[in-house]
Scaffold this motif. Sequence first.
Motif, PDB file in Angstrom:
ATOM      1  N   HIS A 135      40.124  40.010  47.643  1.00 55.25           N
ATOM      2  CA  HIS A 135      39.578  39.592  46.348  1.00 55.25           C
ATOM      3  C   HIS A 135      38.072  39.300  46.492  1.00 55.25           C
ATOM      4  O   HIS A 135      37.256  39.765  45.685  1.00 55.25           O
ATOM      5  CB  HIS A 135      40.335  38.347  45.875  1.00 55.25           C
ATOM      6  N   GLU A 136      37.701  38.583  47.555  1.00 51.59           N
ATOM      7  CA  GLU A 136      36.285  38.233  47.751  1.00 51.59           C
ATOM      8  C   GLU A 136      35.442  39.469  48.045  1.00 51.59           C
ATOM      9  O   GLU A 136      34.330  39.626  47.517  1.00 51.59           O
ATOM     10  CB  GLU A 136      36.146  37.209  48.882  1.00 51.59           C
ATOM     11  N   HIS A 139      34.665  41.298  44.927  1.00 47.52           N
ATOM     12  CA  HIS A 139      33.525  40.740  44.183  1.00 47.52           C
ATOM     13  C   HIS A 139      32.222  41.378  44.670  1.00 47.52           C
ATOM     14  O   HIS A 139      31.341  41.708  43.871  1.00 47.52           O
ATOM     15  CB  HIS A 139      33.436  39.223  44.383  1.00 47.52           C
ATOM     16  N   ASN A 185      32.709  32.607  38.533  1.00 46.00           N
ATOM     17  CA  ASN A 185      32.781  34.020  38.176  1.00 46.00           C
ATOM     18  C   ASN A 185      33.230  34.129  36.728  1.00 46.00           C
ATOM     19  O   ASN A 185      33.919  33.254  36.222  1.00 46.00           O
ATOM     20  CB  ASN A 185      33.799  34.730  39.067  1.00 46.00           C
ATOM     21  N   GLU A 190      36.731  38.110  37.405  1.00 44.98           N
ATOM     22  CA  GLU A 190      37.937  37.674  38.110  1.00 44.98           C
ATOM     23  C   GLU A 190      39.058  38.705  37.999  1.00 44.98           C
ATOM     24  O   GLU A 190      39.727  39.018  38.984  1.00 44.98           O
ATOM     25  CB  GLU A 190      38.411  36.332  37.565  1.00 44.98           C
ATOM     26  N   ALA A 193      38.191  41.638  40.229  1.00 49.48           N
ATOM     27  CA  ALA A 193      38.356  41.344  41.657  1.00 49.48           C
ATOM     28  C   ALA A 193      39.839  41.256  42.023  1.00 49.48           C
ATOM     29  O   ALA A 193      40.240  41.657  43.118  1.00 49.48           O
ATOM     30  CB  ALA A 193      37.632  40.056  42.020  1.00 49.48           C
ATOM     31  N   HIS A 233      36.262  30.111  40.724  1.00 52.95           N
ATOM     32  CA  HIS A 233      37.269  31.108  40.360  1.00 52.95           C
ATOM     33  C   HIS A 233      38.141  30.635  39.210  1.00 52.95           C
ATOM     34  O   HIS A 233      39.277  30.221  39.433  1.00 52.95           O
ATOM     35  CB  HIS A 233      38.158  31.435  41.561  1.00 52.95           C
TER      36      HIS A 233
HETATM   37 ZN   LIG Z   1      37.089  35.659  42.366  1.00 48.92          ZN
END
Ligand SMILES: [Zn+2]
Length: 258
Positions: A135-136, A139, A185, A190, A193, A233
């Motif tokens: 997920h990171e 981004h 974010n 979000e 991601a 988040h």
């Molecule tokens: Zn995120």
Amino acid sequence: MKFTSSLLIVLATAGLTACETNTVSGRKQFVIVSEEQAQASSAQAYAQTLSDAQKKGKLSTDAALNARVKRITDRLIAQATVMYPPSKSWKWSVAVLDEDQLNAWCMPGGKMAIYTGIIEKLDLTDDEIAQIMGHEISHAMLGHGRERMSRALATQGGLVLGSVVAGTDLSGLAPVADIALNLPNSRAGESEADRYGIELAARAGYDPRAAVKLWQKMAGASKGNPPKFLSTHPAPDDRIQALTALIPKMTPLYEKAR
Ligand SMILES: [Zn+2]
């Protein structure tokens, strides 16, 4: 997003392109920080963060944990370079920060960190760590760091804008990279991601069902004292639902990679 009129005038006179289409998501983004600037300033902020952590004895020296995190992120990086080829030239790096916080991040250019707090308190499995870092990394692939830096810059008004427009002095941008990390974010960011993070993890051989489990654990931990991770988040209620809906599509990728 609020922009001062002076900022808009500077932007207009400098003739900066403020809108770009991200090649992974196809979404148009407002960016006033170039990829090069974002990466250079992130590298500075990252070096500073690590050096501060080391001085405070907060850089984890747990060899087994560091090796575990690196093994997971290496597999994710291998897939990130396929999904987003420009990331082949990134100077990827991951640190384990020995802090109580439930937190993890990936700056533009692939500078990552995960905190011992999130691994220990949520008792994360490898699949769940892969979901967080996937997920990171997403981004970063999706240019969200640049978007946040652009927002941080815009809200700071013309403070460091002169040097950015000139494109030479990056010293003013390192604090912006830092501020950007602490900005929430966007909801759209979000969702993106989540969508690409679960795919990245599946392609790297990590169970997509762990994404749902992770957010359930996060929701459980956020009762009472919201973790740091959730301040950057925002978690819409439909997040778990959206991830659950993605599992059937991701399972073949996961099975193939396993
Ligand atoms: Zn995120």
